[in-house]
Each structure stands twice: as structure tokens, then as C-alpha cells.
Design an enzyme around this catalytic site. Structure first.
Site, PDB file in Angstrom:
ATOM      1  N   SER A  33       0.860  -1.190   0.000  1.00  0.00           N
ATOM      2  CA  SER A  33       0.000   0.000   0.000  1.00  0.00           C
ATOM      3  C   SER A  33       0.891   1.234   0.000  1.00  0.00           C
ATOM      4  O   SER A  33       2.050   1.158   0.446  1.00  0.00           O
ATOM      5  CB  SER A  33      -0.849   0.005   1.275  1.00  0.00           C
ATOM      6  OG  SER A  33      -1.471   1.256   1.455  1.00  0.00           O
ATOM      7  N   TYR A  40      -0.978  -1.600  10.448  1.00  0.00           N
ATOM      8  CA  TYR A  40      -1.255  -1.728   9.006  1.00  0.00           C
ATOM      9  C   TYR A  40      -0.068  -1.190   8.207  1.00  0.00           C
ATOM     10  O   TYR A  40       0.460  -1.888   7.324  1.00  0.00           O
ATOM     11  CB  TYR A  40      -2.540  -0.977   8.645  1.00  0.00           C
ATOM     12  CG  TYR A  40      -2.915  -1.109   7.180  1.00  0.00           C
ATOM     13  CD1 TYR A  40      -3.465  -2.294   6.689  1.00  0.00           C
ATOM     14  CD2 TYR A  40      -2.705  -0.066   6.278  1.00  0.00           C
ATOM     15  CE1 TYR A  40      -3.803  -2.425   5.345  1.00  0.00           C
ATOM     16  CE2 TYR A  40      -3.040  -0.188   4.934  1.00  0.00           C
ATOM     17  CZ  TYR A  40      -3.585  -1.373   4.475  1.00  0.00           C
ATOM     18  OH  TYR A  40      -3.907  -1.507   3.139  1.00  0.00           O
TER      19      TYR A  40
HETATM   20  N1  LIG Z   1      -8.809  -0.567  -0.684  1.00  0.00           N
HETATM   21  C1  LIG Z   1      -7.770   0.196  -0.540  1.00  0.00           C
HETATM   22  O1  LIG Z   1      -7.899   1.425  -0.527  1.00  0.00           O
HETATM   23  C2  LIG Z   1      -6.394  -0.420  -0.435  1.00  0.00           C
HETATM   24  C3  LIG Z   1      -5.301   0.455  -0.531  1.00  0.00           C
HETATM   25  C4  LIG Z   1      -4.022  -0.085  -0.450  1.00  0.00           C
HETATM   26  C5  LIG Z   1      -3.848  -1.429  -0.275  1.00  0.00           C
HETATM   27  N2  LIG Z   1      -4.932  -2.247  -0.176  1.00  0.00           N
HETATM   28  C6  LIG Z   1      -4.699  -3.683   0.012  1.00  0.00           C
HETATM   29  O2  LIG Z   1      -5.381  -4.395  -0.981  1.00  0.00           O
HETATM   30  C7  LIG Z   1      -5.616  -5.729  -0.520  1.00  0.00           C
HETATM   31  C8  LIG Z   1      -7.065  -6.089  -0.799  1.00  0.00           C
HETATM   32  O3  LIG Z   1      -7.911  -5.304   0.024  1.00  0.00           O
HETATM   33  P1  LIG Z   1      -9.285  -4.671  -0.458  1.00  0.00           P
HETATM   34  O4  LIG Z   1      -9.142  -3.208  -0.384  1.00  0.00           O
HETATM   35  O5  LIG Z   1      -9.724  -5.285  -1.690  1.00  0.00           O
HETATM   36  O6  LIG Z   1     -10.211  -5.051   0.795  1.00  0.00           O
HETATM   37  P2  LIG Z   1     -11.383  -6.117   0.987  1.00  0.00           P
HETATM   38  O7  LIG Z   1     -12.504  -5.831   0.059  1.00  0.00           O
HETATM   39  O8  LIG Z   1     -11.636  -6.122   2.448  1.00  0.00           O
HETATM   40  O9  LIG Z   1     -10.697  -7.484   0.527  1.00  0.00           O
HETATM   41  C9  LIG Z   1      -9.793  -8.155   1.331  1.00  0.00           C
HETATM   42  C10 LIG Z   1      -9.713  -9.583   0.855  1.00  0.00           C
HETATM   43  O10 LIG Z   1      -8.806 -10.294   1.702  1.00  0.00           O
HETATM   44  C11 LIG Z   1      -9.470 -11.428   2.222  1.00  0.00           C
HETATM   45  N3  LIG Z   1      -8.979 -11.759   3.544  1.00  0.00           N
HETATM   46  C12 LIG Z   1      -8.918 -10.967   4.633  1.00  0.00           C
HETATM   47  N4  LIG Z   1      -8.397 -11.633   5.657  1.00  0.00           N
HETATM   48  C13 LIG Z   1      -8.119 -12.881   5.213  1.00  0.00           C
HETATM   49  C14 LIG Z   1      -7.570 -14.036   5.800  1.00  0.00           C
HETATM   50  N5  LIG Z   1      -7.183 -14.057   7.084  1.00  0.00           N
HETATM   51  N6  LIG Z   1      -7.429 -15.148   5.036  1.00  0.00           N
HETATM   52  C15 LIG Z   1      -7.824 -15.151   3.756  1.00  0.00           C
HETATM   53  N7  LIG Z   1      -8.354 -14.084   3.136  1.00  0.00           N
HETATM   54  C16 LIG Z   1      -8.499 -12.970   3.860  1.00  0.00           C
HETATM   55  C17 LIG Z   1     -10.943 -11.054   2.230  1.00  0.00           C
HETATM   56  O11 LIG Z   1     -11.730 -12.211   2.115  1.00  0.00           O
HETATM   57  P3  LIG Z   1     -12.684 -12.810   3.245  1.00  0.00           P
HETATM   58  O12 LIG Z   1     -13.331 -11.683   3.933  1.00  0.00           O
HETATM   59  O13 LIG Z   1     -13.580 -13.694   2.462  1.00  0.00           O
HETATM   60  O14 LIG Z   1     -11.730 -13.559   4.080  1.00  0.00           O
HETATM   61  C18 LIG Z   1     -11.058 -10.277   0.944  1.00  0.00           C
HETATM   62  O15 LIG Z   1     -11.204 -11.134  -0.152  1.00  0.00           O
HETATM   63  C19 LIG Z   1      -5.254  -5.744   0.963  1.00  0.00           C
HETATM   64  O16 LIG Z   1      -3.984  -6.308   1.137  1.00  0.00           O
HETATM   65  C20 LIG Z   1      -5.221  -4.263   1.304  1.00  0.00           C
HETATM   66  O17 LIG Z   1      -4.387  -3.991   2.404  1.00  0.00           O
HETATM   67  C21 LIG Z   1      -6.204  -1.769  -0.248  1.00  0.00           C
END
Ligand SMILES: NC(=O)c1ccc[n+]([C@@H]2O[C@H](COP(=O)([O-])OP(=O)(O)OC[C@H]3O[C@@H](n4cnc5c(N)ncnc54)[C@H](OP(=O)(O)O)[C@@H]3O)[C@@H](O)[C@H]2O)c1
Length: 254
Positions: free
Chosen positions: A140, A153
Site C-alpha cells: 500500500s 497496518y
Molecule cells: N482498498 C484500498 O484502498 C487499499 C489500498 C491499499 C492497499 N490495499 C490492500 O489491498 C488488498 C485487498 O484489500 P481490499 O481493499 O480489496 O479489501 P477487501 O474488500 O476487504 O478485501 C480483502 C480480501 O482479503 C481477504 N482476507 C482478509 N483476511 C483474510 C484471511 N485471514 N485469510 C484469507 N483471506 C483474507 C478477504 O476475504 P474474506 O473476507 O472472504 O476472508 C477479501 O477477499 C489488501 O492487502 C489491502 O491492504 C487496499
């Protein structure tokens, strides 16, 4: 139809929502095999249906479970040798009020750091033996520096960012390409929980397009959108006293 140089066998963690689900859809083309995981079976099934153009296998499992991850990844690799593995699953936590409790801090590290290692390690020996393959780590822009609003985080994201940078050099001679992905604010379940304005907010579909193009070009770091990358890079260069003062005033996740 997939191009000749596109990955044919792709494994994505955290594919049940947000960026991971959008990436799965972006790679879902005829001739492609997708291995997708998350913990929510119903959401994973919805994503599987949206990826019907490809051959899709979904698995409900926790990335923090090293043994189950090793087994799943070995199975996937023996079914269709993995060309691309995307360690995307991640969590954040609220820090408003009393700040972060120990349980939250440990869980964030278990998922965001151990979860990434549990995703990469099982496939590296096989990719080494084949002298080909690509690894992507979703970090991130919050990993550019320690963020007072999200200590565990940002630290977990900084760790995987540095690890990915280092692995890229280490695995180069083995023919394995490593990229670190640093998104700004993207629409997902993670950001749904934020009740403050998020600059340069973009859809998960757009983010997935940028990530896929960056991976196809084999870029070391895929940080976007560019204004957010510029802001976070500049903030990271500020002297500690100014940076901490400034960041401490930013709104926190509830
Ligand atoms: N959205 C942003 O603004 C942003 C910015 C920078 C980086 N990121 C990064 O992008 C990645 C994806 O996040 P997102 O924004 O798409 O959020 P999200 O919609 O909450 O998706 C997170 C994904 O990770 C899975 N997950 C969480 N904990 C888990 C575990 N213990 N085991 C297996 N799967 C798990 C969730 O699935 P389940 O709930 O089904 O387990 C979900 O599919 C993350 O690493 C996040 O830190 C996001």
C-alpha cells in the site's frame, strides 16, 4: 482470448472481494485457470460466477494458516503450474479512540505479513525449478512510512514492500519476476469502513486494470494513482517531527 504471453495459471488470495475479486475478473479469460481463496464461501462463489470465462477453483481458507496454504498452493501448482501468484489478502483495523489493542496488532501482522509469506514460500521452489514465474505482493502507499493513524497496518505493508523489493533482486537469477503493488484509496469492503474523505478514490476495476498492466510489464513497483504516490513519497521525505505532527492530525478509521 488470452495472449500468448499472458499468465495461464493464476493464484490470488483475498479474491472474495475488492481488489482481489476485480483482479480475478481481469484475468478470467478462456484458456486461463484461476485458483482463488478467501474466507467467505458465499462471496467466493459470486466471484467464481463472474469469472466463468476461465476455469476457476475456489478454496475457503485463512492465509494465516501456513499448513493449509502450503497444501492448497502445492495442489494448485500440480494441477496447472502457476505462472502468477498474487498475495493480495489483507486487513486493516480501526485506531480511533483508544488506538490499537494487542490482539488487533498481532492479527494484522498475521494476515498481512505471515499471510504473504504463506502465499509466496510454497511456490518459490517450484518456480525456481522451472526458472519462470511471477510473484505480486499487494502492499500500500501506507507502507511508505509509519502512519500514526494505522501503525500495524502501515508497518505490515512496509515489511512486505521491503521484502518484495529484496526478493526481486534475490530471485532475478532464477527467472522469477517480483512486483510490489502499492494502491492508494480503492473502493472495497476495507474502505467502506472509512467515514472520512479519501482523495483520488478509484474503483477496484480500474485498480485491477492498472495492476494487470504493471504486472504484464514486469514493473518492480506498481504505485498508483500517481498523485497519491507523489503525495505519500513527499510526506515520507519530511523530517520526523513534521511528518508525525501532520499525520497525527489526519482522520482515523473507526
Ligand atoms: N482498498 C484500498 O484502498 C487499499 C489500498 C491499499 C492497499 N490495499 C490492500 O489491498 C488488498 C485487498 O484489500 P481490499 O481493499 O480489496 O479489501 P477487501 O474488500 O476487504 O478485501 C480483502 C480480501 O482479503 C481477504 N482476507 C482478509 N483476511 C483474510 C484471511 N485471514 N485469510 C484469507 N483471506 C483474507 C478477504 O476475504 P474474506 O473476507 O472472504 O476472508 C477479501 O477477499 C489488501 O492487502 C489491502 O491492504 C487496499
Amino acid at each position: 482470448m488470452a495472449h500468448a504471453h499472458d499468465p495461464r495459471s493464476v493464484l490470488i488470495t483475498g479474491a472474495s472481494s475488492g481488489i482481489g475479486a476485480a483482479l480475478a475478473e481481469a484475468y478470467a479469460q478462456p484458456g486461463v485457470r484461476l485458483f482463488l481463496s478467501g474466507r467467505d464461501a458465499a462471496r467466493l462463489d459470486e466471484v467464481r460466477a463472474r469469472c466463468a470465462a476461465a476455469e476457476v477453483e475456489v478454496r475457503v481458507l485463512d492465509v494465516a494458516d501456513a499448513k493449509a496454504m502450503a497444501q492448497w498452493i502445492a495442489e494448485a501448482d500440480s494441477t496447472a503450474p502457476l505462472d502468477l501468484v498474487i498475495a493480495n489478502a489483507g486487513i486493516s483495523g480501526g485506531t480511533a479512540g483508544a488506538g490499537e489493542g494487542e490482539d488487533q496488532v498481532r492479527r494484522i501482522f498475521a494476515v498481512n505479513l505471515d499471510g504473504v509469506l504463506n502465499t509466496l514460500w510454497p511456490v518459490i521452489p517450484a518456480m525456481r525449478a522451472r526458472k519462470s514465474g511471477q510473484l505480486a505482493i499487494v502492499s500500500s502507499v501506507a507502507g511508505f512510512r509509519g502512519m500514526p493513524g494505522a501503525p500495524a497496518y502501515s508497518a505490515s505493508k512496509a515489511a512486505v514492500l521491503a521484502y518484495g523489493d529484496a526478493l526481486r533482486g534475490e530471485l532475478h537469477a532464477d527467472g522469477i519476476r517480483v512486483s510490489v503493488v502499492c494502491p492508494g484509496y480503492v473502493v472495497s469492503r476495507m474502505t467502506d469502513a472509512n467515514d472520512f474523505p479519501m482523495p483520488f478514490f478509484m474503483t477496484a476495476e480500474k485498480a485491477a486494470g492498472i495492476i494487470k498492466a504493471g504486472l504484464s510489464a514486469g514493473r518492480a513497483r506498481i504505485a498508483f494513482p500517481w498523485p497519491m504516490r507523489l503525495i505519500m513519497t513527499s510526506f515520507a521525505l519530511l523530517p520526523a517531527c513534521l511528518r508525525v505532527w501532520l499525520f497525527s492530525r489526519l482522520p482515523k478509521k473507526g
